[in-house]
Scaffold this motif. Structure first.
Motif, mmCIF file in Angstrom:
data_model
loop_
_atom_site.group_PDB
_atom_site.id
_atom_site.type_symbol
_atom_site.label_atom_id
_atom_site.label_comp_id
_atom_site.label_asym_id
_atom_site.label_seq_id
_atom_site.Cartn_x
_atom_site.Cartn_y
_atom_site.Cartn_z
ATOM 1 N N LEU A 32 18.277 -10.620 29.988
ATOM 2 C CA LEU A 32 19.136 -10.534 29.379
ATOM 3 C C LEU A 32 18.625 -11.336 28.633
ATOM 4 C CD1 LEU A 32 22.418 -10.706 32.296
ATOM 5 C CD2 LEU A 32 21.490 -8.998 30.602
ATOM 6 N N GLY A 33 17.658 -12.327 28.586
ATOM 7 C CA GLY A 33 17.415 -13.124 27.736
ATOM 8 C C GLY A 33 17.954 -14.852 28.576
ATOM 9 N N PRO A 34 16.747 -15.940 28.040
ATOM 10 C CA PRO A 34 17.674 -17.145 28.230
ATOM 11 C C PRO A 34 19.026 -17.326 28.550
ATOM 12 C CG PRO A 34 16.007 -17.631 27.132
ATOM 13 C CD PRO A 34 16.481 -15.787 27.977
ATOM 14 N N ALA A 35 19.669 -17.480 27.571
ATOM 15 C CA ALA A 35 20.913 -17.633 27.491
ATOM 16 C C ALA A 35 22.439 -16.722 28.153
ATOM 17 C CB ALA A 35 21.198 -17.636 25.883
ATOM 18 N N ARG A 36 22.173 -15.778 27.811
ATOM 19 C CA ARG A 36 22.652 -14.592 28.962
ATOM 20 C C ARG A 36 22.605 -14.629 30.411
ATOM 21 N NH1 ARG A 36 22.672 -9.286 24.790
ATOM 22 N NH2 ARG A 36 24.278 -10.078 23.760
ATOM 23 N N ALA A 37 21.486 -14.858 30.480
ATOM 24 C CA ALA A 37 21.065 -14.747 32.186
ATOM 25 C C ALA A 37 21.513 -16.271 32.678
ATOM 26 C CB ALA A 37 19.654 -15.193 31.928
ATOM 27 N N LYS A 38 21.802 -17.301 31.928
ATOM 28 C CA LYS A 38 21.926 -18.907 32.509
ATOM 29 C C LYS A 38 23.425 -18.576 33.048
ATOM 30 C CE LYS A 38 22.834 -23.546 31.346
ATOM 31 N NZ LYS A 38 23.277 -24.681 30.545
ATOM 32 N N ARG A 39 24.278 -17.693 31.872
ATOM 33 C CA ARG A 39 25.952 -17.779 32.266
ATOM 34 C C ARG A 39 26.163 -16.537 33.159
ATOM 35 N NH1 ARG A 39 30.948 -15.242 29.896
ATOM 36 N NH2 ARG A 39 32.072 -15.660 31.590
ATOM 37 N N ALA A 40 25.173 -15.466 33.481
ATOM 38 C CA ALA A 40 25.356 -14.419 34.597
ATOM 39 C C ALA A 40 25.160 -14.778 35.362
ATOM 40 C CB ALA A 40 24.755 -13.204 34.181
ATOM 41 N N VAL A 41 24.008 -15.221 35.619
ATOM 42 C CA VAL A 41 23.472 -16.227 37.450
ATOM 43 C C VAL A 41 24.088 -17.344 37.317
ATOM 44 C CG1 VAL A 41 21.136 -17.868 38.347
ATOM 45 C CG2 VAL A 41 21.153 -15.689 36.965
ATOM 46 N N THR A 42 25.061 -18.298 36.277
ATOM 47 C CA THR A 42 25.903 -19.559 37.141
ATOM 48 C C THR A 42 27.081 -18.578 37.583
ATOM 49 O OG1 THR A 42 25.169 -20.698 35.094
ATOM 50 C CG2 THR A 42 27.437 -20.998 36.562
ATOM 51 N N GLU A 43 27.441 -17.458 37.419
ATOM 52 C CA GLU A 43 28.683 -16.264 37.464
ATOM 53 C C GLU A 43 28.160 -16.144 38.716
ATOM 54 O OE1 GLU A 43 31.803 -17.546 36.921
ATOM 55 O OE2 GLU A 43 31.136 -18.996 34.310
ATOM 56 N N LEU A 44 27.161 -15.393 38.563
ATOM 57 C CA LEU A 44 26.519 -14.437 40.240
ATOM 58 C C LEU A 44 26.652 -15.505 41.360
ATOM 59 C CD1 LEU A 44 25.512 -12.387 42.214
ATOM 60 C CD2 LEU A 44 23.143 -13.332 40.894
ATOM 61 N N ALA A 45 26.228 -17.032 40.804
ATOM 62 C CA ALA A 45 25.842 -17.668 42.217
ATOM 63 C C ALA A 45 27.313 -17.929 42.826
ATOM 64 C CB ALA A 45 24.902 -19.236 41.894
ATOM 65 N N CYS A 46 27.973 -18.647 41.681
ATOM 66 C CA CYS A 46 30.293 -18.107 42.657
ATOM 67 C C CYS A 46 29.837 -17.718 43.171
ATOM 68 C CB CYS A 46 30.409 -19.115 40.936
ATOM 69 S SG CYS A 46 30.022 -20.920 40.466
ATOM 70 N N TRP A 47 30.481 -16.259 42.547
ATOM 71 C CA TRP A 47 31.052 -14.867 43.607
ATOM 72 C C TRP A 47 30.156 -14.759 44.786
ATOM 73 C CZ3 TRP A 47 28.228 -9.804 42.465
ATOM 74 C CH2 TRP A 47 28.945 -8.759 43.510
ATOM 75 N N VAL A 48 29.291 -15.243 44.707
ATOM 76 C CA VAL A 48 28.034 -14.843 46.374
ATOM 77 C C VAL A 48 28.876 -15.846 46.790
ATOM 78 C CG1 VAL A 48 26.118 -14.153 47.356
ATOM 79 C CG2 VAL A 48 26.771 -13.271 45.273
ATOM 80 N N ARG A 49 28.642 -16.928 46.559
ATOM 81 C CA ARG A 49 29.117 -18.310 47.538
ATOM 82 C C ARG A 49 30.876 -17.876 47.811
ATOM 83 N NH1 ARG A 49 27.813 -22.075 44.165
ATOM 84 N NH2 ARG A 49 29.716 -22.272 43.533
ATOM 85 N N CYS A 50 32.018 -17.620 47.093
ATOM 86 C CA CYS A 50 33.129 -16.975 47.119
ATOM 87 C C CYS A 50 33.005 -16.280 48.186
ATOM 88 C CB CYS A 50 34.009 -16.926 46.174
ATOM 89 S SG CYS A 50 34.021 -18.632 45.061
ATOM 90 N N LEU A 51 32.245 -14.964 48.296
ATOM 91 C CA LEU A 51 32.095 -14.220 48.864
ATOM 92 C C LEU A 51 31.729 -14.238 50.141
ATOM 93 C CD1 LEU A 51 33.322 -10.298 48.877
ATOM 94 C CD2 LEU A 51 30.173 -10.719 48.517
ATOM 95 N N ARG A 52 30.652 -15.228 50.158
ATOM 96 C CA ARG A 52 30.202 -15.603 51.980
ATOM 97 C C ARG A 52 31.235 -16.369 52.394
ATOM 98 N NH1 ARG A 52 26.149 -18.176 52.184
ATOM 99 N NH2 ARG A 52 24.862 -17.151 54.396
ATOM 100 N N ALA A 53 31.611 -17.203 51.935
ATOM 101 C CA ALA A 53 32.722 -17.928 52.225
ATOM 102 C C ALA A 53 34.354 -17.208 52.757
ATOM 103 C CB ALA A 53 33.017 -19.014 51.099
ATOM 104 N N ALA A 54 33.990 -16.227 51.944
ATOM 105 C CA ALA A 54 35.888 -15.304 52.105
ATOM 106 C C ALA A 54 35.094 -14.160 53.730
ATOM 107 C CB ALA A 54 36.269 -15.180 51.424
ATOM 108 N N ALA A 55 34.009 -14.229 54.086
ATOM 109 C CA ALA A 55 33.488 -13.330 54.912
ATOM 110 C C ALA A 55 33.727 -13.519 56.085
ATOM 111 C CB ALA A 55 32.479 -12.357 54.541
ATOM 112 N N SER A 56 34.269 -12.449 56.757
ATOM 113 C CA SER A 56 34.997 -12.483 58.507
ATOM 114 C C SER A 56 33.498 -12.069 58.966
ATOM 115 C CB SER A 56 36.124 -12.222 58.797
ATOM 116 O OG SER A 56 36.374 -10.910 58.723
ATOM 117 N N ARG A 57 32.991 -11.256 58.363
ATOM 118 C CA ARG A 57 31.402 -10.865 59.250
ATOM 119 C C ARG A 57 30.628 -10.521 58.000
ATOM 120 N NH1 ARG A 57 29.574 -6.402 56.352
ATOM 121 N NH2 ARG A 57 30.538 -5.395 54.451
ATOM 122 N N LYS A 58 28.713 -10.572 58.746
ATOM 123 C CA LYS A 58 28.283 -10.330 57.873
ATOM 124 C C LYS A 58 27.674 -9.667 57.188
ATOM 125 C CE LYS A 58 22.275 -10.377 58.329
ATOM 126 N NZ LYS A 58 22.695 -11.238 57.020
#
Length: 174
Positions: free
Chosen positions: A57-83
């Protein structure tokens, strides 16, 4: 592609994916890198994910995408009742959970609310999916702005194919 695996992942059931590029692949690889980073505490997992997004994506687009990816995965893990399962970084195949994650992002980009809800419920095994859906929407928007739009039919077909190969539905293994 020259990737080195920095984490073992799991021996999760796998769906065949032929291309090592494109929006679905990028979401799947990012998903597995962030899950592995949280599971192992090894920053190399996140570095692998960042380097992949930066290259694509290039650095500028990657920065936003990876920030949102990290937030999404963190939310997903917090809500998960399974591995939540994932494959090794260098795997060219995606497991059912990775495909479901791709389907969730595709459903968000295509404004398919019932599909988003179903994907989030399947991934988390929990009814507490509103924060997961909100974070998925932010990640999907970041990819959309980077001109990376997922094809929900292709991803859904991967999940269905994997379920058929195991002789049942995705929910049967939960």
């Amino acid at each position: 592609m020259g990737f080195q695996s920095s984490f073992a992942g799991t021996d999760a059931p796998r769906a065949e994916v032929h291309a090592c590029s494109g929006p679905e692949w990028l979401v799947g690889v990012g998903f597995r890198c962030w899950l592995a980073g949280y599971d192992t505490g090894d920053i190399t997992c996140w570095e692998n994910g960042w380097n992949t997004y930066n290259r694509v994506l290039g650095p500028a687009r990657a920065k936003r995408a990876v920030t949102e990816l990290a937030c999404w995965v963190r939310c997903l893990r917090a809500a998960a009742s399974r591995k939540i399962e994932y494959n090794a970084f260098d795997s060219k195949r995606f497991c059912a959970d990775e495909c479901m994650a791709m389907s969730l992002i595709a459903a968000s980009q295509h404004h398919r609310c019932p599909a988003m809800q179903a994907c989030a419920l399947a991934l988390t095994g929990s009814d507490l999916v509103d924060p997961v859906i909100d974070a998925a929407n932010a990640f999907a928007d970041a990819l959309q702005e980077a001109e990376y739009r997922l094809n929900q039919e292709t991803v859904a077909a991967l999940v269905a194919s994997e379920a058929r190969s195991r002789g049942g539905s995705l929910s049967a293994r939960r």
